[in-house]
Structures are given as structure tokens and as C-alpha cells.
Design a protein around this motif. Structure first.
Motif, mmCIF file in Angstrom:
data_model
loop_
_atom_site.group_PDB
_atom_site.id
_atom_site.type_symbol
_atom_site.label_atom_id
_atom_site.label_comp_id
_atom_site.label_asym_id
_atom_site.label_seq_id
_atom_site.Cartn_x
_atom_site.Cartn_y
_atom_site.Cartn_z
ATOM 1 N N ARG A 273 0.852 -1.201 0.000
ATOM 2 C CA ARG A 273 0.000 0.000 0.000
ATOM 3 C C ARG A 273 0.882 1.243 0.000
ATOM 4 O O ARG A 273 1.755 1.405 0.865
ATOM 5 C CB ARG A 273 -0.915 0.006 1.236
ATOM 6 C CG ARG A 273 -1.925 -1.129 1.249
ATOM 7 C CD ARG A 273 -2.775 -1.119 2.513
ATOM 8 N NE ARG A 273 -1.959 -1.352 3.696
ATOM 9 C CZ ARG A 273 -1.608 -2.561 4.122
ATOM 10 N NH1 ARG A 273 -1.992 -3.634 3.456
ATOM 11 N NH2 ARG A 273 -0.875 -2.690 5.214
ATOM 12 N N SER A 304 -2.761 -1.205 -3.493
ATOM 13 C CA SER A 304 -3.453 0.053 -3.205
ATOM 14 C C SER A 304 -2.503 1.213 -3.511
ATOM 15 O O SER A 304 -1.428 1.318 -2.911
ATOM 16 C CB SER A 304 -3.895 0.095 -1.740
ATOM 17 O OG SER A 304 -4.514 1.328 -1.435
ATOM 18 N N TYR A 329 -7.055 -0.854 -5.922
ATOM 19 C CA TYR A 329 -7.492 0.472 -5.458
ATOM 20 C C TYR A 329 -6.536 1.512 -6.024
ATOM 21 O O TYR A 329 -5.317 1.424 -5.838
ATOM 22 C CB TYR A 329 -7.477 0.530 -3.930
ATOM 23 C CG TYR A 329 -7.831 1.894 -3.356
ATOM 24 C CD1 TYR A 329 -9.141 2.181 -2.942
ATOM 25 C CD2 TYR A 329 -6.868 2.896 -3.220
ATOM 26 C CE1 TYR A 329 -9.468 3.431 -2.427
ATOM 27 C CE2 TYR A 329 -7.189 4.136 -2.703
ATOM 28 C CZ TYR A 329 -8.487 4.399 -2.305
ATOM 29 O OH TYR A 329 -8.799 5.641 -1.804
#
Length: 425
Positions: A273, A304, A329
């Protein structure tokens, strides 16, 4: 009258006992045993009915001392010195009482605490940093438990209020105390963008010490509103943390390229992420396609990606959107140079294979709602991007009237065809 005992001279305060008019008259020829005896006698004075007598005696003796001291020196300022010294003696007695009380509590806690030392440390390691500090202040036993490195595996020093900046020495000591147990670090002022931050150069340097010993096993790093850190300090710190899986830097300002190159250089292959945020009012340089391609190759496991407020162009954005095979994402909001071409490229190249679940392109001024956003919504209605569940292409100042009618109609059709998709436009 019997003469005074030569082994124990008399120490009544008289005018003759004041040798220096500019100093406080203090008896200095007690040995330690006699001194302890006097203090013991004072502490063991009876109370109850005599408490008023003790108060009166203290007032009377102090008044006499002040009178005789002034009479001997002829200077009223000596009274201030005596009163100040009396206050210090009273404070010393109070602090000593607190220390002894804590020691007594610690002994009681040690005898009555049913959990073993190792289990207590395990419980403390589950507390947030603020609660851990409060627990360590309870007694000596708790403080000893709280000093274990395991208790500092997850350090959270975030604040949302405008308070006095936490001392750099405190932050550094907590990081060093964690040592090889450090797994996550959250540091900075979350809400107050324009106020002073907790994050300084010395805080980051503590992670780099001992050849990156403290950052070698760090997995999660969140920094908010950097201040006085310097590009080199930040990049050196990232180089010392090769095992990061979660990196968040809020208000990164203008050094996006340097950060991406650092992550590429250190090959953060397990990074999962990435959140990089910038305030749009700052002038930022764009990211070249070569930099974007190298970053994608070095960090293939990102799921992400959040890069807000930077001057990404369509080509770099396309490489980021299509290059990560596990990306589900993506948030490229407030990107001033982004046009609808990135949406058209996604439709043409990855509409059947994209694992993307969330796409956020909020407040991108060059997006053509009628053509670019409309085509993307039509693609969703047809069943493309089968994994997507949320899309946000909204704009703070709204759309024109024609765009509004078109988007509303497409959103209604999307709701009928794919009720699992939430679209904000």
C-alpha cells in the motif's frame, strides 16, 4: 545551669549564629545520624489534638527566625531567602513522601499482581503508545515491564490537536527502545497542515542508526506533515526500510520523483500500500514515463495506490494504472494535468483483465465529463471492469447543465444493470 554537651553543640537560632548577613543561617555541624534523628522526631510528632499546636509552633518558630535574622543582618531581604529555603524544605519532604509512597505501591503491586512478568509485557504490547505511557507512570513494576522492546513494536505518536510539539529526544528514545521489534511507526500532526509537525530530521535519523537496524524490519510507516526533514533525510530513511508493506506520507510537497526513485532503487518488492499526498498549491514537477516504468517494475505487488495532488500526465498515469497486476485500489484525485485519455486507455487495454475494484479521480479539472466519463460509465454498463465496485469522478464545483443530464441518465442505467457498483459523479 548545666553546660551544653560538648558532643552535641546547641543550635538555637540567635543573632550570634548569623555570621554572614547576606547568607541564610544554617547549622552545618550535624552528623548524618543526628540529622536523621531530628527528621525522625519531626515526622513522628503526634497529631490528632496536637495538630493545631504543631501549626502554631511552626508559625511561631518561623516568625522568630525571621525576626532574629533581620535583626542580626539589618537587611529585610534575608527574610525572603529564609522563606524560600523553607519552601524548598517543605517541597523536599513532599517529594520524598511521594517517592516512598510509590515504592510502597510497587511492593504491593509486585506481591498482589497475579500475572507473570512475560504476560504483563504481552498485554502492554497491545496498548497504544499513549496508554502505555500512562501505565508506565503508575509504579516501578509497570515501568520496568513497559521498558521491554516488545511494547514498542507499534509506535503511534499522531496528534490531531495544535499542542506543543513533542520533543525529538522522546521520539528518538522510543524508536531506539523498540530496536529490532519495531514494526509500525505513525508520526505527525494529522489535521493541522500549516502548523508545526512532529516529524523532523532527527526523528528520521533514529531509524537509520546502526546501519538501519531499527528500520530493517519496519513494515508500516505513516508520516504526516513533514517539517524540516530534508529530501535526503527522508530518502535515506526509506532506503533503511526495505521491508515496508505500507507507506503513507501526507503532505509530501514537491519530492514525489525523489521518493519514487528511492523506492525503485531499494526495490521495495513487498510494498503493498502506497499513499502519497500533496497540497495542490505547491508547485510540483511531473513524473516521467521512465520513472513510472522503473517504479512499476520494482514494486510489482502494490494493491493500493494513492497519489493525490501531483502533476502526473496521462502517460505516467496510464503506466501506473496498467502496470501493477494486483492493483485493486487507485486514487489519482486533484491531478491538474490528468485528462480523460487515461480512462480511454483503460477501456481499450484492460477492461477485461483489470482487477481494479475502486477508482477515484475526484477534482481532476481536465476530465471531460460528457465524453471521457460518459464513455467509461457506458463501458461499465456493458459489463466491462467486472471487479469494480466503486468509482468517484466527482468535482467540487459540479458540472455544466448538459453534463449533469447525461451523467444522471448513465448513472440510472448503471444502477439498473449493475447494482453492486457505487458511482459518485
Amino acid at each position: 545551669m548545666n553546660p551544653p554537651n560538648p558532643k552535641r553543640p546547641c543550635h538555637d537560632v540567635t543573632s550570634s549564629s548569623i555570621q554572614n548577613p547576606n547568607s541564610v543561617p544554617v547549622a552545618t555541624d550535624f552528623n548524618q545520624t543526628e540529622f536523621d534523628s531530628i527528621i525522625s522526631s519531626f515526622i513522628l510528632l503526634p497529631d490528632s489534638s496536637l495538630s493545631t499546636s504543631i501549626d502554631c509552633s511552626l508559625d511561631r518558630v518561623l516568625g522568630q527566625i525571621l525576626f532574629l535574622a533581620t535583626k542580626a543582618s539589618g537587611d529585610d531581604s534575608i527574610q525572603d531567602l529564609l522563606i524560600d529555603r523553607t519552601r524548598k524544605l517543605a517541597l523536599s519532604l513532599q517529594e520524598s513522601t511521594k517517592r516512598v509512597s510509590r515504592m510502597r505501591d510497587t511492593l504491593y503491586n509486585s506481591n498482589s499482581w497475579s500475572l507473570p512478568h512475560e504476560l504483563t509485557i504481552k498485554i502492554f504490547s497491545m496498548l497504544d503508545t499513549k496508554s502505555l505511557m500512562k501505565a508506565s507512570a503508575c509504579c516501578t513494576m509497570f515501568r520496568e515491564c513497559s521498558l521491554d522492546p516488545l511494547c514498542y513494536s507499534h509506535i503511534d505518536l499522531r496528534t490531531s490537536t495544535i499542542t506543543k510539539r513533542l520533543s525529538d529526544n522522546v521520539v528518538c528514545s522510543l524508536i531506539l527502545r523498540a530496536g529490532k521489534e519495531l514494526r509500525s511507526l505513525q508520526l505527525g500532526r494529522v489535521k493541522s497542515v500549516y502548523q508545526g509537525s512532529l516529524v523532523t530530521k532527527s526523528c528520521l535519523a533514529s531509524i537509520i542508526l546502526n546501519r538501519g537496524f531499527n528500520g530493517g524490519v519496519l513494515r508500516s510507516l505513516h508520516l504526516y506533515n513533514l517539517k524540516s526533514t530534508g529530501t535526503k533525510s527522508l530518502c535515506d530513511m526509506l532506503l533503511a526500510c526495505p521491508n515496508l508493506t505500507d507507506l503513507k506520507i501526507f503532505n509530501l510537497k514537491h519530492i514525489l520523483v525523489e521518493v519514487l526513485k528511492t523506492l525503485t532503487k531499494n526495490s521495495h518488492s513487498i510494498l503493498d500500500r502506497l499513499f502519497l499526498h500533496n497540497i495542490v498549491r505547491f508547485t510540483t514537477s511531473g513524473v516521467s514515463c521512465s520513472t513510472a516504468e522503473a517504479f512499476v517494475s520494482s514494486c510489482p505487488n502494490i494493491t493500493s495506490l494513492n497519489i493525490e495532488g501531483f502533476h502526473l500526465n496521462d502517460d505516467a498515469a496510464r503506466i501506473l494504472a496498467e502496470g501493477f497486476p494486483k492493483l485493486n485500489y487507485m486514487n489519482l484525485s486533484t491531478t491538474p494535468k490528468l485528462t480523460g485519455r487515461v480512462l480511454r486507455d483503460m477501456i481499450n487495454s484492460s477492461r477485461d483483465t483489470s482487477p481494479l475494484k475502486t477508482l477515484i479521480l475526484r477534482d481532476c479539472p481536465l476530465l471531460d465529463r460528457q465524453n471521457d466519463v460518459g464513455q467509461f460509465l457506458v463501458s461499465l454498463i456493458k459489463g466491462d471492469f467486472k471487479f469494480i465496485g466503486h468509482i468517484d469522478v466527482s468535482r467540487e464545483h459540479g458540472y455544466g447543465s448538459k453534463e449533469t443530464v447525461l451523467i444522471k441518465n448513465l448513472l440510472m442505467k448503471l444502477k439498473e444493470k449493475r447494482s453492486d457498483v457505487t458511482a459518485v459523479a
